[in-house]
Design a protein around this motif. Structure first.
Motif, PDB file in Angstrom:
ATOM      1  N   THR A 155       0.816  -1.218   0.000  1.00 49.59           N
ATOM      2  CA  THR A 155       0.000   0.000   0.000  1.00 49.59           C
ATOM      3  C   THR A 155       0.845   1.261   0.000  1.00 49.59           C
ATOM      4  O   THR A 155       0.465   2.267  -0.593  1.00 49.59           O
ATOM      5  N   VAL A 156       2.008   1.234   0.651  1.00 48.92           N
ATOM      6  CA  VAL A 156       2.781   2.466   0.821  1.00 48.92           C
ATOM      7  C   VAL A 156       3.294   3.030  -0.504  1.00 48.92           C
ATOM      8  O   VAL A 156       3.601   4.215  -0.578  1.00 48.92           O
ATOM      9  N   VAL A 157       3.395   2.203  -1.553  1.00 43.80           N
ATOM     10  CA  VAL A 157       3.835   2.768  -2.831  1.00 43.80           C
ATOM     11  C   VAL A 157       2.758   3.653  -3.436  1.00 43.80           C
ATOM     12  O   VAL A 157       3.017   4.423  -4.361  1.00 43.80           O
ATOM     13  N   HIS A 158       1.551   3.552  -2.911  1.00 47.90           N
ATOM     14  CA  HIS A 158       0.459   4.447  -3.317  1.00 47.90           C
ATOM     15  C   HIS A 158       0.251   5.577  -2.310  1.00 47.90           C
ATOM     16  O   HIS A 158      -0.073   6.700  -2.701  1.00 47.90           O
TER      17      HIS A 158
ATOM     18  N   LEU B 123       1.512  10.448  -1.746  1.00 46.59           N
ATOM     19  CA  LEU B 123       0.471  11.417  -1.398  1.00 46.59           C
ATOM     20  C   LEU B 123       0.809  12.108  -0.075  1.00 46.59           C
ATOM     21  O   LEU B 123       0.713  13.337   0.037  1.00 46.59           O
ATOM     22  N   ALA B 124       1.194  11.323   0.924  1.00 41.74           N
ATOM     23  CA  ALA B 124       1.515  11.903   2.223  1.00 41.74           C
ATOM     24  C   ALA B 124       2.740  12.804   2.158  1.00 41.74           C
ATOM     25  O   ALA B 124       2.844  13.780   2.911  1.00 41.74           O
ATOM     26  N   LEU B 125       3.679  12.507   1.248  1.00 38.22           N
ATOM     27  CA  LEU B 125       4.937  13.259   1.150  1.00 38.22           C
ATOM     28  C   LEU B 125       4.947  14.219  -0.032  1.00 38.22           C
ATOM     29  O   LEU B 125       6.018  14.689  -0.439  1.00 38.22           O
ATOM     30  N   ALA B 126       3.793  14.517  -0.577  1.00 40.58           N
ATOM     31  CA  ALA B 126       3.709  15.423  -1.732  1.00 40.58           C
ATOM     32  C   ALA B 126       4.353  16.765  -1.402  1.00 40.58           C
ATOM     33  O   ALA B 126       4.114  17.346  -0.340  1.00 40.58           O
ATOM     34  N   GLY B 127       5.210  17.242  -2.306  1.00 34.32           N
ATOM     35  CA  GLY B 127       5.843  18.540  -2.129  1.00 34.32           C
ATOM     36  C   GLY B 127       7.069  18.542  -1.252  1.00 34.32           C
ATOM     37  O   GLY B 127       7.662  19.605  -1.034  1.00 34.32           O
ATOM     38  N   THR B 128       7.508  17.382  -0.757  1.00 35.91           N
ATOM     39  CA  THR B 128       8.657  17.334   0.146  1.00 35.91           C
ATOM     40  C   THR B 128       9.967  17.017  -0.580  1.00 35.91           C
ATOM     41  O   THR B 128      11.040  17.145   0.004  1.00 35.91           O
ATOM     42  N   GLY B 129       9.886  16.546  -1.812  1.00 37.75           N
ATOM     43  CA  GLY B 129      11.086  16.163  -2.552  1.00 37.75           C
ATOM     44  C   GLY B 129      11.512  14.724  -2.344  1.00 37.75           C
ATOM     45  O   GLY B 129      12.537  14.297  -2.878  1.00 37.75           O
ATOM     46  N   VAL B 130      10.748  13.951  -1.592  1.00 34.26           N
ATOM     47  CA  VAL B 130      11.084  12.545  -1.365  1.00 34.26           C
ATOM     48  C   VAL B 130      10.634  11.723  -2.566  1.00 34.26           C
ATOM     49  O   VAL B 130       9.510  11.867  -3.055  1.00 34.26           O
ATOM     50  N   LYS B 131      11.516  10.849  -3.037  1.00 35.22           N
ATOM     51  CA  LYS B 131      11.203   9.946  -4.144  1.00 35.22           C
ATOM     52  C   LYS B 131      10.871   8.568  -3.584  1.00 35.22           C
ATOM     53  O   LYS B 131      11.589   8.034  -2.736  1.00 35.22           O
ATOM     54  N   VAL B 132       9.762   7.987  -4.053  1.00 32.24           N
ATOM     55  CA  VAL B 132       9.362   6.641  -3.647  1.00 32.24           C
ATOM     56  C   VAL B 132       9.594   5.700  -4.819  1.00 32.24           C
ATOM     57  O   VAL B 132       9.147   5.967  -5.936  1.00 32.24           O
ATOM     58  N   ALA B 133      10.316   4.603  -4.564  1.00 31.15           N
ATOM     59  CA  ALA B 133      10.633   3.629  -5.610  1.00 31.15           C
ATOM     60  C   ALA B 133      10.095   2.267  -5.213  1.00 31.15           C
ATOM     61  O   ALA B 133      10.090   1.903  -4.034  1.00 31.15           O
ATOM     62  N   VAL B 134       9.631   1.497  -6.193  1.00 32.94           N
ATOM     63  CA  VAL B 134       9.052   0.191  -5.929  1.00 32.94           C
ATOM     64  C   VAL B 134       9.860  -0.883  -6.646  1.00 32.94           C
ATOM     65  O   VAL B 134      10.221  -0.737  -7.812  1.00 32.94           O
TER      66      VAL B 134
ATOM     67  N   THR C 148       5.434   6.580  -8.489  1.00 31.04           N
ATOM     68  CA  THR C 148       6.664   5.983  -8.004  1.00 31.04           C
ATOM     69  C   THR C 148       7.613   5.692  -9.164  1.00 31.04           C
ATOM     70  O   THR C 148       7.222   5.670 -10.327  1.00 31.04           O
ATOM     71  N   GLU C 149       8.877   5.440  -8.797  1.00 35.64           N
ATOM     72  CA  GLU C 149       9.876   5.018  -9.768  1.00 35.64           C
ATOM     73  C   GLU C 149       9.993   3.497  -9.731  1.00 35.64           C
ATOM     74  O   GLU C 149      10.008   2.897  -8.675  1.00 35.64           O
ATOM     75  N   ARG C 150      10.063   2.864 -10.880  1.00 34.52           N
ATOM     76  CA  ARG C 150      10.210   1.414 -10.954  1.00 34.52           C
ATOM     77  C   ARG C 150      11.682   1.055 -10.936  1.00 34.52           C
ATOM     78  O   ARG C 150      12.487   1.647 -11.652  1.00 34.52           O
ATOM     79  N   LEU C 151      12.028   0.051 -10.135  1.00 35.71           N
ATOM     80  CA  LEU C 151      13.432  -0.337  -9.985  1.00 35.71           C
ATOM     81  C   LEU C 151      13.709  -1.611 -10.774  1.00 35.71           C
ATOM     82  O   LEU C 151      12.878  -2.530 -10.826  1.00 35.71           O
ATOM     83  N   GLU C 152      14.897  -1.658 -11.355  1.00 38.41           N
ATOM     84  CA  GLU C 152      15.431  -2.877 -11.955  1.00 38.41           C
ATOM     85  C   GLU C 152      16.235  -3.598 -10.891  1.00 38.41           C
ATOM     86  O   GLU C 152      17.222  -3.055 -10.376  1.00 38.41           O
TER      87      GLU C 152
END
Length: 419
Positions: A365-368, A372-383, A413-417
């Motif tokens: 769930t956290v990749v969704h 949203l919770a960190l919008a505007g903070t500059g944090v990147k979420v990768a899955v 999110t960013e997709r990881l290889e």
């Protein structure tokens, strides 16, 4: 206990009930029949509120004993301080001072408390945050010994019949399904309980019985056969009809089942109450309970965590509340990561900070929710997707497709290889 009645069994469910209440209270005019509009004087619903001491940072697990009952104890002076898993009154005291911004909704949250200490500790802290907002919280130990279930049913039957709306955190819960057989709610709202919301919406649309996606086998064992009538009736109580409206309040990509309203959860309450966070130089990893639910092989999972930590320069591992102490000990020893047992849902922990500039997670769930919770903070979420070879031989046949869908629909999110 009338008005809006919510049933929650996890910290995330309670968080999403608060998000629903905040979104409802923030709508113009009367959002719900019979609910008075917010007063114009005083602090508005979206204004910043001083954080309770319970909303602190997560706690690092000791390498030898991660997952001990420590997380069930709050800071000194907090109502949960030095409280064991079974301590505390059934009806916790409400907030002192003026009523919180959500008080006009008449919302009562019934916590059907789980038995594991991590969940109970997080729920106590979330319950205090809810009381600070003006929400009434009833702590119900429905799983504590023989006779607890019958006692719970007797106590809640009247309030259930009187409630104008019922908010459900987990439609797959046997306890919730049994409670729903007592009455026919006119208005039902289902809030997110992890990725299960996606499966609930799909099963509701297809007219199928409610079965968790990771459940193996036919689901027709002796226990399931005994409970089948309850599940069937509960499914009807969770479906829209001529005398019932159904809302799904979610941050996940959900196709509305026929006759159902889907309302977006953008984590406005979380963003208005916490942060923005201080960012650290490194990355953080987010753990998952896929090993504990029998989906992923533990050795493959540890290998993946090791590679991800080395590749992305991660220093901390935020444990899922259901992860076992043995697995977390192994992660700490073999990877050198600092294992952190959060004392609140990760969305609140990350929003308060400090948090890494990159957060790496497996499909969950956290990749969704985190974007949203960190919008505007500059944090990147990768899955990082789950590779087929990581799955156990006896994992549910639906597991790979479901997890791929969770990752593939995470558009922020960013997709990881992996490699």
């Amino acid at each position: 206990m009338t008005g809006q009645l919510a049933f929650v069994e996890s910290p995330v469910q309670l968080l999403n009930v608060l998000e629903w209440a905040h979104a409802t209270a923030s709508r113009p005019a009367a959002a719900l029949p019979g609910v008075p509009a917010q007063p114009t004087g005083g602090r508005r619903a979206g204004a910043a509120r001083p954080a309770t001491p319970a909303a602190g940072h997560g706690r690092a697990a000791e390498p030898g004993v991660p997952g001990t009952g420590e997380a069930d104890q709050g800071p000194a002076g907090h109502p949960s301080a030095n409280a064991g898993p079974d301590a505390g009154p059934t009806w916790p005291p409400g907030p002192s001072g003026p009523p919180g911004p959500l008080a006009p909704l008449g919302l009562t949250v019934v916590v059907l408390s789980p038995t594991d200490p991590m969940s109970r500790g997080q729920l106590r802290r979330m319950a205090q945050l809810a009381r600070d907002e003006g929400v009434t919280v009833k702590w119900q130990d429905a799983r504590q010994g023989r006779g607890a279930l019958l006692s719970t049913l007797r106590e809640l039957a009247g309030p259930l019949r009187a409630a104008d709306r019922v908010i459900v955190g987990d439609p797959f819960s046997r306890y919730v399904q049994l409670l729903l057989t007592l009455f026919g709610p006119r208005r039902v709202t289902v809030v997110d309980d992890g990725t299960a919301t996606m499966e609930f919406a799909a099963q509701l649309a297809r007219g199928e019985r409610l079965v968790r996606w990771h459940r193996r086998g036919s689901g027709r064992g002796p226990r399931e056969l005994v409970l089948a009538p309850v599940t069937t009736l509960a499914r009807r109580k969770l479906a829209p009809g001529r005398r019932r409206t159904v809302e799904i309040f979610t941050s996940l990509p959900v196709e509305p089942p026929p006759g159902t309203t889907v309302t977006a959860n953008d984590f406005a309450w979380t963003r208005s109450r916490f942060g923005p966070p201080r960012l650290t130089r490194g990355a953080d990893l987010v753990g998952t309970s896929l090993v504990e639910t029998g989906v992923v092989d533990p050795d493959e999972y540890l290998r993946a965590v090791t590679v991800l930590a080395r590749t992305h320069g991660a220093t901390r591992y935020f444990a899922h509340r259901r992860e076992s102490a043995e697995k977390l000990h192994r992660i700490a020893v073999e990877t050198g990561l600092e294992v952190v047992r959060p004392d609140l849902p990760l969305e609140l922990i990350a929003r308060r900070g400090p948090v890494g500039r990159t957060i790496v997670s497996f499909p969950s769930t956290v990749v969704h929710t985190l974007p949203l919770a960190l919008a505007g903070t500059g944090v990147k979420v990768a899955v990082c997707e789950i590779a087929p070879e990581w799955l156990r031989d006896n994992a549910s046949p639906r597991a790979q497709g479901f997890l791929a869908g969770v990752a593939g629909t995470a558009t922020r999110t960013e997709r990881l290889e992996f490699g």
